[in-house]
Design an enzyme around this catalytic site. Structure first.
Site, PDB file in Angstrom:
ATOM      1  N   GLN A 166      49.779  40.133  32.948  1.00  0.00           N
ATOM      2  CA  GLN A 166      48.690  40.433  33.881  1.00  0.00           C
ATOM      3  C   GLN A 166      47.355  40.043  33.237  1.00  0.00           C
ATOM      4  O   GLN A 166      46.778  40.803  32.474  1.00  0.00           O
ATOM      5  CB  GLN A 166      48.680  41.923  34.259  1.00  0.00           C
ATOM      6  CG  GLN A 166      47.638  42.240  35.299  1.00  0.00           C
ATOM      7  CD  GLN A 166      47.593  43.700  35.699  1.00  0.00           C
ATOM      8  OE1 GLN A 166      46.514  44.243  35.953  1.00  0.00           O
ATOM      9  NE2 GLN A 166      48.739  44.350  35.749  1.00  0.00           N
ATOM     10  N   GLN A 195      39.070  48.262  54.233  1.00  0.00           N
ATOM     11  CA  GLN A 195      38.945  47.097  53.352  1.00  0.00           C
ATOM     12  C   GLN A 195      40.219  46.262  53.299  1.00  0.00           C
ATOM     13  O   GLN A 195      40.189  45.125  52.824  1.00  0.00           O
ATOM     14  CB  GLN A 195      38.594  47.561  51.933  1.00  0.00           C
ATOM     15  CG  GLN A 195      37.233  48.205  51.802  1.00  0.00           C
ATOM     16  CD  GLN A 195      36.983  48.738  50.398  1.00  0.00           C
ATOM     17  OE1 GLN A 195      37.910  49.163  49.714  1.00  0.00           O
ATOM     18  NE2 GLN A 195      35.732  48.701  49.963  1.00  0.00           N
ATOM     19  N   TYR A 239      43.208  54.701  34.284  1.00  0.00           N
ATOM     20  CA  TYR A 239      42.255  54.705  35.399  1.00  0.00           C
ATOM     21  C   TYR A 239      41.912  56.138  35.792  1.00  0.00           C
ATOM     22  O   TYR A 239      42.682  56.824  36.457  1.00  0.00           O
ATOM     23  CB  TYR A 239      42.828  53.968  36.607  1.00  0.00           C
ATOM     24  CG  TYR A 239      43.143  52.513  36.378  1.00  0.00           C
ATOM     25  CD1 TYR A 239      42.499  51.773  35.387  1.00  0.00           C
ATOM     26  CD2 TYR A 239      44.088  51.854  37.159  1.00  0.00           C
ATOM     27  CE1 TYR A 239      42.792  50.435  35.185  1.00  0.00           C
ATOM     28  CE2 TYR A 239      44.383  50.513  36.970  1.00  0.00           C
ATOM     29  CZ  TYR A 239      43.732  49.801  35.975  1.00  0.00           C
ATOM     30  OH  TYR A 239      44.031  48.479  35.786  1.00  0.00           O
ATOM     31  N   ARG A 283      30.083  48.353  36.965  1.00  0.00           N
ATOM     32  CA  ARG A 283      29.636  47.005  37.307  1.00  0.00           C
ATOM     33  C   ARG A 283      28.125  46.827  37.172  1.00  0.00           C
ATOM     34  O   ARG A 283      27.648  45.691  37.011  1.00  0.00           O
ATOM     35  CB  ARG A 283      30.082  46.648  38.729  1.00  0.00           C
ATOM     36  CG  ARG A 283      31.599  46.520  38.861  1.00  0.00           C
ATOM     37  CD  ARG A 283      32.022  46.297  40.284  1.00  0.00           C
ATOM     38  NE  ARG A 283      31.729  47.444  41.141  1.00  0.00           N
ATOM     39  CZ  ARG A 283      31.956  47.474  42.453  1.00  0.00           C
ATOM     40  NH1 ARG A 283      32.471  46.415  43.061  1.00  0.00           N
ATOM     41  NH2 ARG A 283      31.677  48.549  43.156  1.00  0.00           N
ATOM     42  N   ASP A 342      49.663  48.483  41.732  1.00  0.00           N
ATOM     43  CA  ASP A 342      49.421  48.383  40.296  1.00  0.00           C
ATOM     44  C   ASP A 342      48.376  49.421  39.901  1.00  0.00           C
ATOM     45  O   ASP A 342      47.246  49.391  40.386  1.00  0.00           O
ATOM     46  CB  ASP A 342      48.932  46.984  39.926  1.00  0.00           C
ATOM     47  CG  ASP A 342      48.715  46.854  38.421  1.00  0.00           C
ATOM     48  OD1 ASP A 342      49.694  46.621  37.704  1.00  0.00           O
ATOM     49  OD2 ASP A 342      47.562  47.018  37.969  1.00  0.00           O
TER      50      ASP A 342
END
Length: 320
Positions: A183, A295, A66, A237, A61
């Site tokens: 979504q 990860q 982005y 963040r 996705d």
């Protein structure tokens, strides 16, 4: 053959058999834009995608927004030469504005141009799932949905869906063409969808893939105050309430509960957090963002982890 045989489920009524986990490509868009995740090496991104595919994940996705094309370009690069392509989902409506900040457009001509650009960056003849990224401006959602239906009719996209829509907005666009997928954001610390949105999607047969099931990483088990302090200045963040007090202390306390449950299953807090979202009967799949190949494996267990009622009660005891 993948090292892990991941369970699949049908995404709504699309006919797409997706693994319960998907590769989320937000972070690989890099840091040089309004919602960037700090510096990112494209080589690491490509390696992460390859590792996820090797381990059996069968969908990615991404979004044109982005990194304003960088994520899609990187996905396209990673898919070059792959014989059996994963499903590729992307989104429209976020455009680059002044200062690498996001602007929004749901106008037909803009969306048709975006789809063409996304296909080129991804190196695809058709996009498996094309989604409206945000219902902004809300007055134009019908125009945008007609454009997506047009793209589907032309065969440039195979399925169409929306992201971040509420029930009233879903009802509005359903009058034009069926909404195949939704979504929403959903996690232990973002549960608003449980009240109305997810039950509506389940009743209507709308496929659901949730984003930020680990709360953008705060529930991964790898997030510490020290790591937060050392984050790049362009990591969005740093300014998000979930990563600042008072919510940060509450979220890190929740991670301790997740660790306790994770230890029982010899897995990670992040995998438990993701598995928790997959327990909801409306949810078909969860999007997990990976920036490096190492990860991937620690989260894969979430795809098959079945939490007991006792586990869930223990985890949710610390959730407001």
């Amino acid at each position: 053959m993948p090292a892990t045989q991941l369970e699949t489920t049908e995404l709504g009524h699309t006919g797409l058999q997706i693994t319960r986990l998907g590769f989320g490509a937000w972070a690989i868009g890099g840091g040089d834009w309004e919602f960037g995740w700090g510096p990112q090496e494209d080589e690491q991104s490509v390696a992460a995608i390859h590792r996820a595919l090797e381990q059996g994940i069968n969908w990615i996705d991404t979004a044109a927004g982005y990194g304003f094309g960088r994520s899609e370009q990187t996905v396209g690069r990673a898919l070059e030469g792959i014989a059996e392509l994963p499903f590729v989902f992307t989104k429209c409506s976020l455009l680059e504005g002044p200062g690498r900040r996001v602007t929004h457009s749901l106008k037909r001509d803009s969306i048709l141009a975006e789809a063409e650009a996304s296909l080129k960056r991804l190196g695809l003849e058709a996009i498996d799932l094309y989604q409206i990224h945000w219902p902004i401006p809300v007055a134009d959602i019908e125009e945008a949905w007609k454009a997506l239906a047009e793209l589907k009719q032309q065969g440039l996209v195979r399925h169409i869906g929306v992201s971040n829509f509420d029930v009233e907005q879903l009802r509005r666009v359903q009058q034009i063409a069926p909404v195949e997928t939704l979504q929403p954001q959903y996690s232990l610390i973002e549960r608003d969808g449980e009240r109305e949105l997810l039950p509506f999607a389940e009743r209507e047969g709308i496929g659901v893939i949730v984003y930020s099931p680990m709360g953008s990483g705060v529930l991964s088990g790898a997030m510490t105050r020290e790591r937060l302090a050392s984050m790049a200045p362009d990591d969005w963040r740093k300014h998000d309430p979930r990563f600042n007090e008072p919510a940060l202390s509450e979220n890190l306390e929740l991670v301790e509960r997740l660790k306790t449950v994770a230890d029982r299953y010899d897995t990670t807090p992040g995998a438990v957090a993701v598995a928790w979202t997959l327990r909801n009967p409306a949810v078909d799949g969860a999007i997990v963002g990976f920036r490096r190949p190492d990860q991937v494996d620690p989260i894969l267990a979430a795809a098959s982890l079945e939490l007991s009622d006792e586990d869930v009660a223990e985890i949710e005891a610390s959730v407001r």
